[in-house]
Design a protein around this motif. Structure first.
Motif, short mmCIF file in Angstrom:
data_model
loop_
_atom_site.label_atom_id
_atom_site.label_comp_id
_atom_site.label_asym_id
_atom_site.label_seq_id
_atom_site.Cartn_x
_atom_site.Cartn_y
_atom_site.Cartn_z
N CYS A 22 0.92 -1.44 -0.05
CA CYS A 22 0.07 0.01 -0.10
C CYS A 22 0.99 1.35 0.10
N LEU A 23 1.89 1.32 0.89
CA LEU A 23 2.70 2.49 1.00
C LEU A 23 4.01 2.57 0.39
N LYS A 24 4.53 1.40 -0.15
CA LYS A 24 6.11 1.52 -0.70
C LYS A 24 6.39 2.67 -1.65
N ASN A 25 5.45 3.24 -2.32
CA ASN A 25 5.96 4.09 -3.36
C ASN A 25 5.13 5.43 -3.23
N GLU A 26 4.65 5.39 -2.10
CA GLU A 26 3.83 6.75 -1.68
C GLU A 26 4.57 7.42 -0.68
N GLN A 27 4.36 8.96 -0.92
CA GLN A 27 4.80 10.17 -0.12
C GLN A 27 3.51 10.46 0.74
N TYR A 28 3.62 11.20 1.85
CA TYR A 28 2.79 11.39 2.73
C TYR A 28 1.76 12.68 2.31
N ARG A 29 0.53 12.26 2.14
CA ARG A 29 -0.56 13.08 1.72
C ARG A 29 -1.64 12.97 2.64
N HIS A 30 -2.03 13.86 3.40
CA HIS A 30 -2.99 13.89 4.34
C HIS A 30 -4.40 13.49 3.84
N SER A 31 -4.61 13.68 2.60
CA SER A 31 -5.89 13.51 1.74
C SER A 31 -6.04 11.97 1.68
N GLU A 32 -4.95 11.06 1.75
CA GLU A 32 -4.89 9.96 1.28
C GLU A 32 -4.79 8.91 2.56
N VAL A 33 -4.55 9.60 3.83
CA VAL A 33 -4.13 8.60 4.99
C VAL A 33 -5.50 7.72 5.49
N SER A 34 -6.51 8.14 5.49
CA SER A 34 -7.69 7.20 5.77
C SER A 34 -7.89 6.26 4.80
N LYS A 35 -7.66 6.61 3.54
CA LYS A 35 -7.87 5.43 2.60
C LYS A 35 -7.00 4.47 2.82
N TRP A 36 -5.48 4.80 2.97
CA TRP A 36 -4.42 3.97 3.03
C TRP A 36 -4.51 2.75 4.38
N CYS A 37 -5.09 3.59 5.65
CA CYS A 37 -5.41 2.62 6.71
C CYS A 37 -6.48 1.95 6.47
N SER A 38 -7.30 2.46 5.86
CA SER A 38 -8.80 1.20 5.64
C SER A 38 -8.20 0.25 4.66
N THR A 39 -7.46 0.51 3.64
CA THR A 39 -6.90 -0.39 2.73
C THR A 39 -5.97 -1.47 3.45
N ILE A 40 -4.99 -1.08 4.22
CA ILE A 40 -4.29 -2.01 4.98
C ILE A 40 -5.09 -2.68 5.92
N ILE A 41 -5.73 -2.15 6.74
CA ILE A 41 -6.57 -3.08 7.59
C ILE A 41 -7.59 -3.91 7.00
N GLU A 42 -8.02 -3.58 5.85
CA GLU A 42 -9.17 -4.58 5.18
C GLU A 42 -8.20 -5.80 4.60
N THR A 43 -7.13 -5.52 3.94
CA THR A 43 -6.26 -6.46 3.50
C THR A 43 -5.84 -7.36 4.57
N ILE A 44 -5.33 -6.95 5.57
CA ILE A 44 -5.00 -7.89 6.46
C ILE A 44 -5.81 -8.71 7.11
N THR A 45 -7.09 -8.19 7.34
CA THR A 45 -8.04 -8.87 8.04
C THR A 45 -8.49 -9.89 7.18
N ARG A 46 -8.62 -9.63 5.79
CA ARG A 46 -9.24 -10.40 4.83
C ARG A 46 -8.14 -11.67 4.82
N LYS A 47 -7.03 -11.61 4.63
CA LYS A 47 -6.00 -12.53 4.61
C LYS A 47 -6.02 -13.44 5.93
#
Length: 112
Positions: A22-47
């Motif tokens: 999710c984050l390896k090629n990203e630079q911090y953007r406040h507008s994306e943090v909520s989406k990134w957190c949700s994506t990370i949590i959803e991916t981990i919980t699904r797996k």
């Protein structure tokens, strides 16, 4: 009854890959943090659910901006009452030039 333990290295790999993908090629953007957190949590919980283990999992994710060369301080503490024979927690930290991410997973056995 035999106590089943959490496959810690498998869980650690799931967390590491989910955060890095999710984050390896990203630079911090406040507008994306909520989406990134949700994506990370959803991916981990699904797996984790796909492993069909007798555990309930709790996953949290923290993403913070790094500013300049100053040292940003943060202290997080978690307390719990659980079965030390079966229940586990682990943390993964990812950092780049603009942000850091700390992801925690708690595995609580449903075996009694």
């Amino acid at each position: 009854m035999e106590v089943q333990s959490v496959p810690e290295e498998t869980v650690r790999q799931i967390v590491r890959e989910s955060v890095d993908n999710c984050l390896k090629n990203e630079q911090y953007r406040h507008s994306e943090v909520s989406k990134w957190c949700s994506t990370i949590i959803e991916t981990i919980t699904r797996k984790l659910a796909e492993l069909k283990l007798p555990f309930k999992f709790i996953v949290n994710c923290l993403i913070c901006q790094k500013k300049g060369s100053s040292v940003n301080g943060m202290h997080i503490t978690t307390g719990s009452v659980w079965d030390e024979r079966q229940d586990r927690s682990l943390s993964h930290r990812m950092e780049n030039k603009s942000m850091f991410c700390i992801c925690n997973v708690f595995a609580i056995s449903v075996q009694y």
